[in-house]
Design a protein around this motif. Structure first.
Motif, PDB file in Angstrom:
ATOM      1  N   MET A 231     -18.772  16.296  15.154  1.00  0.00           N
ATOM      2  CA  MET A 231     -19.315  15.371  14.161  1.00  0.00           C
ATOM      3  C   MET A 231     -20.772  15.040  14.438  1.00  0.00           C
ATOM      4  O   MET A 231     -21.560  14.837  13.503  1.00  0.00           O
ATOM      5  CB  MET A 231     -18.484  14.088  14.163  1.00  0.00           C
ATOM      6  N   ILE A 232     -21.168  15.007  15.703  1.00  0.00           N
ATOM      7  CA  ILE A 232     -22.556  14.696  16.061  1.00  0.00           C
ATOM      8  C   ILE A 232     -23.513  15.685  15.407  1.00  0.00           C
ATOM      9  O   ILE A 232     -24.557  15.300  14.877  1.00  0.00           O
ATOM     10  CB  ILE A 232     -22.729  14.691  17.591  1.00  0.00           C
ATOM     11  N   LYS A 233     -23.158  16.947  15.433  1.00  0.00           N
ATOM     12  CA  LYS A 233     -24.030  17.975  14.846  1.00  0.00           C
ATOM     13  C   LYS A 233     -24.230  17.735  13.355  1.00  0.00           C
ATOM     14  O   LYS A 233     -25.362  17.725  12.845  1.00  0.00           O
ATOM     15  CB  LYS A 233     -23.414  19.356  15.094  1.00  0.00           C
ATOM     16  N   TYR A 234     -23.148  17.547  12.629  1.00  0.00           N
ATOM     17  CA  TYR A 234     -23.253  17.353  11.184  1.00  0.00           C
ATOM     18  C   TYR A 234     -23.958  16.041  10.849  1.00  0.00           C
ATOM     19  O   TYR A 234     -24.777  15.978   9.927  1.00  0.00           O
ATOM     20  CB  TYR A 234     -21.857  17.369  10.549  1.00  0.00           C
ATOM     21  N   ALA A 235     -23.641  14.997  11.592  1.00  0.00           N
ATOM     22  CA  ALA A 235     -24.256  13.701  11.321  1.00  0.00           C
ATOM     23  C   ALA A 235     -25.761  13.747  11.551  1.00  0.00           C
ATOM     24  O   ALA A 235     -26.540  13.152  10.795  1.00  0.00           O
ATOM     25  CB  ALA A 235     -23.618  12.626  12.197  1.00  0.00           C
ATOM     26  N   ALA A 236     -26.203  14.457  12.590  1.00  0.00           N
ATOM     27  CA  ALA A 236     -27.637  14.547  12.884  1.00  0.00           C
ATOM     28  C   ALA A 236     -28.381  15.232  11.744  1.00  0.00           C
ATOM     29  O   ALA A 236     -29.410  14.732  11.262  1.00  0.00           O
ATOM     30  CB  ALA A 236     -27.847  15.308  14.199  1.00  0.00           C
ATOM     31  N   ASN A 237     -27.886  16.382  11.311  1.00  0.00           N
ATOM     32  CA  ASN A 237     -28.577  17.105  10.240  1.00  0.00           C
ATOM     33  C   ASN A 237     -28.504  16.372   8.907  1.00  0.00           C
ATOM     34  O   ASN A 237     -29.457  16.377   8.128  1.00  0.00           O
ATOM     35  CB  ASN A 237     -28.010  18.514  10.110  1.00  0.00           C
ATOM     36  N   ALA A 238     -27.367  15.724   8.639  1.00  0.00           N
ATOM     37  CA  ALA A 238     -27.245  14.975   7.391  1.00  0.00           C
ATOM     38  C   ALA A 238     -28.211  13.791   7.372  1.00  0.00           C
ATOM     39  O   ALA A 238     -28.810  13.484   6.335  1.00  0.00           O
ATOM     40  CB  ALA A 238     -25.808  14.486   7.211  1.00  0.00           C
ATOM     41  N   PHE A 239     -28.386  13.140   8.512  1.00  0.00           N
ATOM     42  CA  PHE A 239     -29.318  12.020   8.572  1.00  0.00           C
ATOM     43  C   PHE A 239     -30.747  12.482   8.334  1.00  0.00           C
ATOM     44  O   PHE A 239     -31.511  11.849   7.591  1.00  0.00           O
ATOM     45  CB  PHE A 239     -29.220  11.306   9.921  1.00  0.00           C
ATOM     46  N   LEU A 240     -31.139  13.589   8.957  1.00  0.00           N
ATOM     47  CA  LEU A 240     -32.507  14.092   8.781  1.00  0.00           C
ATOM     48  C   LEU A 240     -32.750  14.519   7.332  1.00  0.00           C
ATOM     49  O   LEU A 240     -33.828  14.256   6.775  1.00  0.00           O
ATOM     50  CB  LEU A 240     -32.760  15.261   9.735  1.00  0.00           C
ATOM     51  N   ALA A 241     -31.763  15.175   6.732  1.00  0.00           N
ATOM     52  CA  ALA A 241     -31.901  15.553   5.321  1.00  0.00           C
ATOM     53  C   ALA A 241     -32.031  14.316   4.442  1.00  0.00           C
ATOM     54  O   ALA A 241     -32.837  14.278   3.499  1.00  0.00           O
ATOM     55  CB  ALA A 241     -30.695  16.391   4.883  1.00  0.00           C
TER      56      ALA A 241
END
Length: 460
Positions: A231-241
């Motif tokens: 989840m950390i991976k997806y959450a990081a990229n979603a936040f930056l987007a």
């Protein structure tokens, strides 16, 4: 330092960078890929992707870095085996795990066959390096077990770890050797201990480097469970987007009220709760990570009956930015029929040849469909773009792209684009000499003084 035998399945962007960097810090690495032509190319020292510093790193690591198509051999000889294969968007935006699943099952079979010959002293640590949705660690574990049962029906010693990558294309080697953090998820402590020992030279920054001073004394090492690491991976990229889409929403408002979004971004970015990075307004985000990962996270949400309203809005704003380019062209050109439009930069970001989800491709298709002739410039991604868009004329000099163009769009902020001479550009272009700065990287005053009709994003 403890030296490990490392296998990396998938010699693409993530796998090759991972393997080269682990070899650089002192481990013995075998990169495995089913593409025989790619393996042969790498064995001869030719790197098939453009990434600054990677070719030199591969060349320096020849004694510790090898390439092969032999997956069973890598399973037999490795202490740690990374799975770094593609997980492209599938139906509904969910991640396609077919390649990951095929590798996991093959690893199980190979592990069982190897156990017949010699029992392992320690379990094989199988590491998900591919970007995979929550639950994929359990999925991989199941398939490894099923693969082993196809051979002898018994148990084989292995552990599954999630180790998401946070590599930025264009600086992937740096990000691997000097990461912001290393994230590991596992259910067994011995697997985390193995991974800590593997990454010790990077965590402690004890490997030889030409960078002086080093970025930091130690790298944060985050350990958690499998699901949280995924989840950390997806959450990081979603936040930056989302952060990029937010500043683009502000840019639209700035245009309406006469404010300058570059000044707004500077002002809010100085708040350390917000930060200045990823606050550059323009044509939005693309590439191989943000679109795929946001889509996968939205798909996961809907699997559980949850509507991810914020992520939906993030995507909607980003899609609008591409259309905003066309609207800016139409406003000043009136009609695009019979016009020549130059796209300056084709890769989705500088210092890469990656065209996956590149804004340039959608913009080129839209402009072409409206009757204009499109010419594109990019120092490294030009040939790839030409292969994908037969109607796109590609050149390798930005001024050649500008010659005879009625309008130009800054799509990728290569240094060659940032340093354009506005007077030379104006002398080559046809009226109205429209310049749409899709990255807000050029000086509006200098462009206007040179006779260019400058249009940025959110700059009043």
């Amino acid at each position: 330092m403890e030296e490990f035998n490392v296998g990396v399945v998938g010699a693409g962007y993530v796998g090759l960078v991972t393997g080269a960097c682990l070899a650089h810090v002192g481990h013995r690495v075998r990169c495995v890929d089913k593409n025989e032509a790619r393996v042969a190319e790498l064995a001869e020292g030719r790197v098939p992707i453009y990434e600054p510093g990677l070719e030199e790193l591969v060349a320096r690591g020849r004694k510790r870095l090898s390439f092969s198509t032999d997956l069973p051999g890598a399973v037999r000889d490795s202490d740690v085996l990374f799975i770094a294969v593609d997980t492209p968007p599938g139906e509904g935006g969910s991640a396609d795990l077919s390649s990951v699943g095929a590798v996991a099952r093959s690893v199980g079979r190979a592990l069982a066959e190897a156990e017949r010959e010699r029992a392992r002293e320690k379990p094989l640590v199988v590491v998900n390096k591919s970007t995979v949705p929550v639950g994929s660690g359990d999925y991989v574990s199941m398939l490894v077990r099923e693969g082993a049962q196809e051979v002898d029906g018994g148990n084989v010693p292995y552990r599954v770890v999630s180790n998401p990558e946070f590599l930025r294309e264009g600086s992937a080697v740096y990000d691997s050797l000097f990461p912001d953090r290393i994230v590991l998820g596992a259910e067994k402590r011995d697997a985390l201990d193995t991974m800590r020992a593997l990454y010790q030279p990077i965590v402690e920054q004890s490997f030889p480097t030409q960078l002086d001073p080093r970025p930091r004394d130690a790298v944060p090492f985050v350990t958690t469970d499998l699901a949280s690491a995924e989840m950390i991976k997806y959450a990081a990229n979603a936040f930056l987007a989302t952060k990029i889409s937010f500043i683009n929403e502000m840019a639209a408002l700035c245009e309406l009220v006469g404010a300058d979004v570059t000044n707004v971004a500077t002002g809010i970015g100085l708040d350390d709760r917000i930060g200045a990075r990823f606050l550059n307004a323009g044509i939005g985000w693309g590439g191989s990570c943000f679109p795929k990962d946001v889509a996968a996270l939205r798909a996961v949400a809907r699997e559980y009956g949850h509507e991810p309203a914020l992520l939906d809005a993030t995507v909607s704003v980003n899609e609008r930015q591409r259309k905003a380019v066309i609207q800016k062209l139409q406003r000043d050109l009136r009609t695009l029929k019979g016009k020549r439009v130059a796209l300056l930069g084709l890769a989705f970001k500088p210092n890469t040849d990656d065209l996956r989800e590149a804004p340039s491709l959608e913009i080129a298709r839209l402009v072409n469909s409206l009757g204009a002739r499109v010419v594109g410039y990019d120092p490294v991604a030009g040939k790839g773009a030409a292969a994908m868009l037969p109607d796109l004329k590609v050149v390798f000099d930005p001024y050649e792209a500008l010659a005879g163009a009625h309008a130009a769009v800054v799509v990728t902020e290569w240094e060659e684009v940032r340093s354009l001479d506005p007077e030379k550009a104006a002398s080559l272009m046809e009226d109205p000499k429209l310049l749409v700065d899709g990255r807000n990287v050029l000086d509006p005053a200098a462009a206007l003084d040179a006779g260019l009709l400058y249009r940025g994003f959110g700059r009043g």
